[in-house]
Design an enzyme around this catalytic site. Structure first.
Site, mmCIF file in Angstrom:
data_model
loop_
_atom_site.group_PDB
_atom_site.id
_atom_site.type_symbol
_atom_site.label_atom_id
_atom_site.label_comp_id
_atom_site.label_asym_id
_atom_site.label_seq_id
_atom_site.Cartn_x
_atom_site.Cartn_y
_atom_site.Cartn_z
ATOM 1 N N CYS A 135 1.200 -1.222 0.422
ATOM 2 C CA CYS A 135 0.002 -0.187 -0.305
ATOM 3 C C CYS A 135 0.574 1.041 -0.264
ATOM 4 O O CYS A 135 1.542 1.304 -0.881
ATOM 5 C CB CYS A 135 -1.094 -0.163 1.163
ATOM 6 S SG CYS A 135 -2.658 0.919 1.293
ATOM 7 N N HIS A 136 0.778 1.973 1.490
ATOM 8 C CA HIS A 136 2.110 3.193 0.801
ATOM 9 C C HIS A 136 3.174 2.931 1.786
ATOM 10 O O HIS A 136 4.184 3.748 1.911
ATOM 11 C CB HIS A 136 0.984 4.367 1.871
ATOM 12 C CG HIS A 136 0.457 5.060 1.786
ATOM 13 N ND1 HIS A 136 -1.781 4.722 1.955
ATOM 14 C CD2 HIS A 136 -0.105 5.971 0.741
ATOM 15 C CE1 HIS A 136 -2.293 5.149 0.864
ATOM 16 N NE2 HIS A 136 -1.377 6.148 0.763
ATOM 17 N N GLU A 166 -6.068 7.285 -4.075
ATOM 18 C CA GLU A 166 -5.270 8.234 -3.439
ATOM 19 C C GLU A 166 -6.749 9.261 -4.016
ATOM 20 O O GLU A 166 -7.158 10.137 -2.546
ATOM 21 C CB GLU A 166 -4.268 8.755 -3.827
ATOM 22 C CG GLU A 166 -4.034 9.580 -2.744
ATOM 23 C CD GLU A 166 -3.445 8.597 -1.700
ATOM 24 O OE1 GLU A 166 -3.885 8.970 -0.307
ATOM 25 O OE2 GLU A 166 -2.107 8.314 -1.490
#
Length: 258
Positions: A135-136, A166
């Site tokens: 993910c991030h 996002e």
């Protein structure tokens, strides 16, 4: 790697608890730690935790309807480990077969640019270990330089939280940069799937996933690579043992001839 007797994986968590200047709380996304934790534990690995600043890392996105997340947050060993995680700067990378960068919006502020995290990632990768991010979490791969002087992301095929995702969560104007764009600027090719679709990319010993739905799959792909790492280590140990035995046999034969 000094692996000796234990197979160990390190999960790295953000210490950042505020979403930009919005005043909203953030941290690491619980499901992205919980599902890999279960996969690694079920595969027989010891799972350790560390965070950027140490102490108790902030949580985000806990789903009480997910039994894996409930098990994770109520497990006594996990609770004790998360109560006071070591700061990433004091972690010895030689103790780990693999490192997984757990996502959550907080990582966008304290993973990128952290020299201690970059050093740990490069050391694990250069020693033949596995590096994962979900993910991030791939924000921690930015500017990581390997021992050969080449950026870890250069020419890599990766997955990460996309610009479209996002935008869907309404954080495009909040995060310090768009992760997909940054990874592409680093020379990576970001493989994009539909929003919230399980998408994992494996490139050599680098495993990356697009979103929370990809967390378990990232860990599963990492365990496949970890099996290869362990087998390679065992093969090297056996070869070294055979060479030593042959050397001693030759020495003994020479002594007998004298």
């Amino acid at each position: 790697m000094d692996m000796g007797t234990m197979k160990k994986v390190l999960l790295v968590l953000t210490s950042h608890d505020t979403l930009g200047d919005t005043g909203e709380a953030t941290g690491y996304f619980v499901g992205e730690a919980a599902h890999p934790w279960k996969v690694f534990r079920d595969a027989g690995y010891f799972v350790d935790f560390a965070s950027i600043e140490g102490g108790q890392p902030p949580q985000d996105g806990m789903d009480q309807e997910d039994p894996v997340q409930v098990d994770f947050t109520t497990d006594e060993t996990v609770k004790a480990s998360l109560y006071n995680t070591p700061k990433i700067a004091v972690v010895d990378p030689s103790q780990y077969h693999a490192v997984l960068l757990v996502g959550g919006h907080g990582t966008m502020w304290d993973f990128t640019g952290n020299k201690d995290l970059q050093k740990l990632i490069a050391t694990v990768y250069d020693s033949g270990g596995v590096v994962g991010a979900v993910c991030h979490g791939p924000s921690g791969l930015v500017d990581v330089e390997l021992g050969n002087g080449i950026g870890l992301l250069s020419g890599r095929k990766v997955a990460a939280f996309t610009n479209a995702e996002e935008e869907e969560v309404g954080k495009t104007g909040v995060v310090p940069y768009l992760l997909q764009d940054q990874l592409e600027e680093q020379g990576a090719t970001v493989k994009v799937a539909d929003n919230w679709e399980d998408n994992v990319q494996v490139d050599d010993h680098l495993v990356t996933g697009q979103n929370p739905q990809s967390a378990a799959s990232v860990a599963k792909e990492m365990t496949k690579l970890l099996t290869e790492v362990v087998l390679e280590e065992k093969a090297e140990e056996e070869k070294a043992s055979e060479e030593l035995r042959a050397e001693k046999d030759a020495q003994k034969a020479a002594e007998e001839e004298d």
